[in-house]
Design an enzyme around this catalytic site. Structure first.
Site, PDB file in Angstrom:
ATOM      1  N   ASP A   1     -11.039   2.508   4.522  1.00 29.61           N
ATOM      2  CA  ASP A   1     -11.434   1.102   4.516  1.00 29.61           C
ATOM      3  C   ASP A   1     -12.952   0.949   4.561  1.00 29.61           C
ATOM      4  O   ASP A   1     -13.472  -0.153   4.385  1.00 29.61           O
ATOM      5  CB  ASP A   1     -10.817   0.367   5.712  1.00 29.61           C
ATOM      6  CG  ASP A   1      -9.699  -0.588   5.298  1.00 29.61           C
ATOM      7  OD1 ASP A   1      -9.541  -0.820   4.084  1.00 29.61           O
ATOM      8  OD2 ASP A   1      -9.001  -1.094   6.179  1.00 29.61           O
TER       9      ASP A   1
ATOM     10  N   GLN B   1      -4.343  -1.592   9.882  1.00 26.55           N
ATOM     11  CA  GLN B   1      -4.182  -2.912   9.269  1.00 26.55           C
ATOM     12  C   GLN B   1      -4.704  -3.989  10.215  1.00 26.55           C
ATOM     13  O   GLN B   1      -4.273  -4.096  11.363  1.00 26.55           O
ATOM     14  CB  GLN B   1      -2.706  -3.169   8.947  1.00 26.55           C
ATOM     15  CG  GLN B   1      -2.449  -4.475   8.224  1.00 26.55           C
ATOM     16  CD  GLN B   1      -3.055  -4.514   6.825  1.00 26.55           C
ATOM     17  OE1 GLN B   1      -2.962  -3.559   6.071  1.00 26.55           O
ATOM     18  NE2 GLN B   1      -3.676  -5.626   6.478  1.00 26.55           N
TER      19      GLN B   1
ATOM     20  N   LYS C   1       0.835  -1.212   0.000  1.00 24.19           N
ATOM     21  CA  LYS C   1       0.000   0.000   0.000  1.00 24.19           C
ATOM     22  C   LYS C   1       0.865   1.256   0.000  1.00 24.19           C
ATOM     23  O   LYS C   1       0.568   2.225  -0.706  1.00 24.19           O
ATOM     24  CB  LYS C   1      -0.928  -0.021   1.212  1.00 24.19           C
ATOM     25  CG  LYS C   1      -1.998  -1.096   1.129  1.00 24.19           C
ATOM     26  CD  LYS C   1      -2.680  -1.361   2.470  1.00 24.19           C
ATOM     27  CE  LYS C   1      -3.640  -2.530   2.352  1.00 24.19           C
ATOM     28  NZ  LYS C   1      -4.207  -2.950   3.644  1.00 24.19           N
TER      29      LYS C   1
END
Length: 303
Positions: free
Chosen positions: A121, A98, A54
């Protein structure tokens, strides 16, 4: 019948190229550069690989990467403080925690602390609620990636019988909501579904994300169906029949004989996730710039 292979790598490359072009335009108009912050707690090797990918992708499209790492022993308060700092940092457009986090931490509670307008997200209660209500907001990247694959393949979703195998908050539930928003008739299956193969065999579009290697075999699939395999399972090379040992939740070779289109593993859904995460970050940056401009205008009018 031999299925068309849906090439996620090629489609993802187009998405990234489009984001890179739009980032340049955004910088030119706003004088700002979108920034994505990733927060990794602990040293899980797979999570570290995802975060590095990412971060690298951010640089490739002209965004600012912010790499925040905390020890596996970090407390809930430590992680919460880091998220709060990023929420307040004007140079950070998107914040991503994460997952999974170490067992002593509550990943859902920590994710909920991310500012909804930086929740790239799409997992905060606010954005999950907006999705459920059909209102604009940030959506989870992997379900968005699946929608992009379906659109690129020319799949007609309106009125289609779409079945999602898997009910996770991370993927299954938002995937079902996105399909509903495109007027598909949606069924969500899971580990307790009775006669799973029979239920799946009526699907025009079958999306599988249940985390069981090659669970979906030929008898699960209606001839001509479109099959999207979101699974990523690691077997031995001998078990998998390939060097990497990676296989999906779908028995690719068998299902490809009856489906009209199918995603491979790897190379299908996986490459799309980061591309849509970058698009989400740009969307968040635009919203924040518009909000700042609006508040500035109000301040000037009231001065």
């Amino acid at each position: 019948m031999s299925a068309t292979i849906i090439d996620g790598k090629t489609i993802a490359a187009r998405v990234r190229a489009g984001v890179a072009s739009e980032v340049e335009e955004f910088q030119r108009k706003s004088g700002r550069t979108p920034g994505l912050a990733t927060v990794l707690v602990g040293g899980d090797p797979a999570s570290a690989i995802y975060v590095e990918a990412k971060q690298r992708a951010c640089k490739e499209v002209g965004m600012l990467p912010f790499d925040r790492r905390l020890s596996a022993e970090a407390s809930f308060e430590d992680v919460a403080e880091e998220l709060e700092r990023l929420n307040g940092d004007r140079s950070v457009s998107g914040v991503l925690l994460q997952l999974p986090v170490p067992d002593h931490l509550d990943g859902a509670a920590l994710t909920a602390m991310i500012s909804p307008d930086k929740d790239v997200d799409g997992l905060t209660p606010v954005n999950a609620g907006l999705l459920s209500l059909g209102r604009p907001g940030l959506r989870p990247a992997t379900p968005l990636g699946v929608m992009e694959l379906l659109a690129d393949t020319g799949v007609e979703l309106e009125g289609a019988d779409a079945i999602v195998v898997g009910r996770s908050n991370l993927f299954g539930k938002p995937m079902a909501q996105l399909l509903l928003a495109h007027n598909a008739t949606v069924t969500v299956c899971h580990s307790r579904t009775r006669e799973l193969a029979q239920v799946c065999s009526r699907a025009d579009v079958l999306v599988v994300a249940i985390g069981r290697a090659r669970l979906v075999t030929r008898e699960f699939v209606k001839p001509g169906a479109v099959v999207i395999d979101v699974g990523m399972n690691r077997l031995t090379p001998q078990e998998a029949g390939n060097k990497s040992g990676l296989v999906g939740d779908v028995d690719f070779a068998a299902v490809a004989e009856v489906a009209s289109a199918i995603t491979p593993v790897p190379g299908g859904v996986g490459p799309m996730t980061i591309g849509l995460l970058l698009r989400n970050t740009l969307q968040a940056a635009r919203y924040q710039a518009e909000l700042e401009a609006f508040l500035t205008e109000i301040d000037l009018e009231s001065a």
